[in-house]
Design a protein around this motif. Structure first.
Motif, PDB file in Angstrom:
ATOM      1  N   PRO A   1     -22.552  -6.459  24.702  1.00 43.83           N
ATOM      2  CA  PRO A   1     -22.688  -5.950  23.332  1.00 43.83           C
ATOM      3  C   PRO A   1     -21.333  -5.603  22.720  1.00 43.83           C
ATOM      4  CG  PRO A   1     -24.359  -4.975  24.747  1.00 43.83           C
ATOM      5  CD  PRO A   1     -23.452  -5.755  25.652  1.00 43.83           C
TER       6      PRO A   1
ATOM      7  N   ALA B   1     -27.142  -6.802  21.533  1.00 44.26           N
ATOM      8  CA  ALA B   1     -27.794  -6.425  22.789  1.00 44.26           C
ATOM      9  C   ALA B   1     -27.836  -7.639  23.702  1.00 44.26           C
ATOM     10  CB  ALA B   1     -29.202  -5.883  22.548  1.00 44.26           C
TER      11      ALA B   1
ATOM     12  N   ILE C   1     -28.205  -2.287  25.256  1.00 42.99           N
ATOM     13  CA  ILE C   1     -27.504  -2.241  23.984  1.00 42.99           C
ATOM     14  C   ILE C   1     -26.175  -1.506  24.118  1.00 42.99           C
ATOM     15  CG2 ILE C   1     -29.546  -2.439  22.536  1.00 42.99           C
ATOM     16  CD1 ILE C   1     -29.713   0.518  22.372  1.00 42.99           C
TER      17      ILE C   1
END
Length: 316
Positions: free
Chosen positions: A140, A176, A181
């Protein structure tokens, strides 16, 4: 002993006594000065824009006097210290700014994914495998390009055009990876093949979302990691627009073996796949006792002029 020698000894002794007294006074003053107690707190390592997903490179530890430590600061070694890596920065921070819990949105907070989206942007997920997803190395906060690879052998009989690859989306941010995430810590053990994510969520415009949905039906998608050394780290900054759309890459552009196939073989393959031509059926025309083909030639003897059509017999 002469008076001169006695006077010299007295002067030397006085100088030594004065030096000793000075050293004692100086050491006493140093001892009496209280030492300043400091703590290492987490600060921004550079000027950070609003909406940034924090990385290790964005954070640094700085010694600060205990009296100047603001409430909520992240103190090194504290048992309840927050992990800000992967958190979303609520507002811009200058270099060296002490970061507190109110400055960020943690990945565990409700609505974190929606908060990471820029205005008018969307989140779309694409399916990846160990190879197309860079073997789990994309995390991420990274920026990627989306590549579409298609098998064209069912749409064409030319070997040069059997496979194509093209970039359909450029410079999109990864929100994500799987259900994660936030970026993993550097000390985390590498993921096993069975635990690697099968989906990646990207931040795209509504138009890009439509492109990704169609591309997923056409062929296989792969992620190409972009360099992090960009001119601006501001998530609100628009990616540079390409002046010219790059042409797709075909099988014949890469493989000399495909490109050097005998042209006769390619023609044979195309001819075998082409439908056979349908021969026209002869048409016979009857005029009484005379018979002719569609060209109007007369089969039986008689006048070459066409005879009138037979009349319809009267009903009995």
């Amino acid at each position: 002993m002469s008076n001169v020698i006695k006077f010299a000894v007295l002067i030397v002794g006085a100088l030594m006594i004065a030096l000793i007294v000075r050293v004692v006074i100086a050491s006493g003053s140093h001892r009496s000065k209280p030492a300043v107690d400091t703590q290492k707190v987490l600060v921004s390592a550079a000027a950070l824009p609003q909406g940034l997903l924090l990385r290790d490179e964005d954070l640094a530890w700085k010694p600060v006097p205990v009296a100047d430590v603001p409430p909520g600061a992240i103190v090194s070694g504290a048992p309840d210290a927050l992990e800000l890596k992967g958190a979303l920065l609520r507002h811009a921070a200058a270099s060296g700014t002490v970061l507190v819990a109110e400055d960020v949105i943690l990945p565990s907070a409700p609505g974190f994914l929606a908060a990471t989206l820029k205005p008018e942007m969307r989140a779309v997920s694409v399916a990846v495998d160990d190879v197309s997803g860079n073997a789990g190395l994309i995390q991420p906060g990274d920026y990627v390009d989306l590549l579409l690879t298609q098998q064209m052998d069912r749409r064409t009989d030319l070997p040069d055009l059997a496979v194509s690859s093209e970039t359909v989306v450029e410079h999109v941010r990864v929100l994500a990876v799987g259900s994660e995430i936030k970026r993993p810590k550097n000390s985390d053990a590498p993921e096993t093949v069975g635990n690697r994510a099968r989906t990646v969520t990207l931040e795209v415009t509504p138009r890009m979302g439509e492109v990704v949905s169609v591309a997923a039906r056409l062929g296989s998608l792969s992620l190409a990691l972009r360099s992090f050394a960009t001119a601006s780290r501001d998530p609100a900054a628009s990616p540079p627009a390409s002046a010219v759309q790059p042409a797709p890459v075909w099988a014949g552009d890469i493989s000399r073996a495909v490109r050097d196939l005998p042209r006769s073989r390619a023609v044979q393959v195309a001819a075998a796949a082409a439908p056979a031509p349908v021969a026209p059926r002869p048409v016979a025309i009857y005029r009484g006792s005379e018979k002719s083909d569609a060209t109007g030639s007369v089969a039986a003897g008689g006048d070459s002029a066409p005879s009138p059509l037979p009349s319809i017999p009267a009903s009995r």
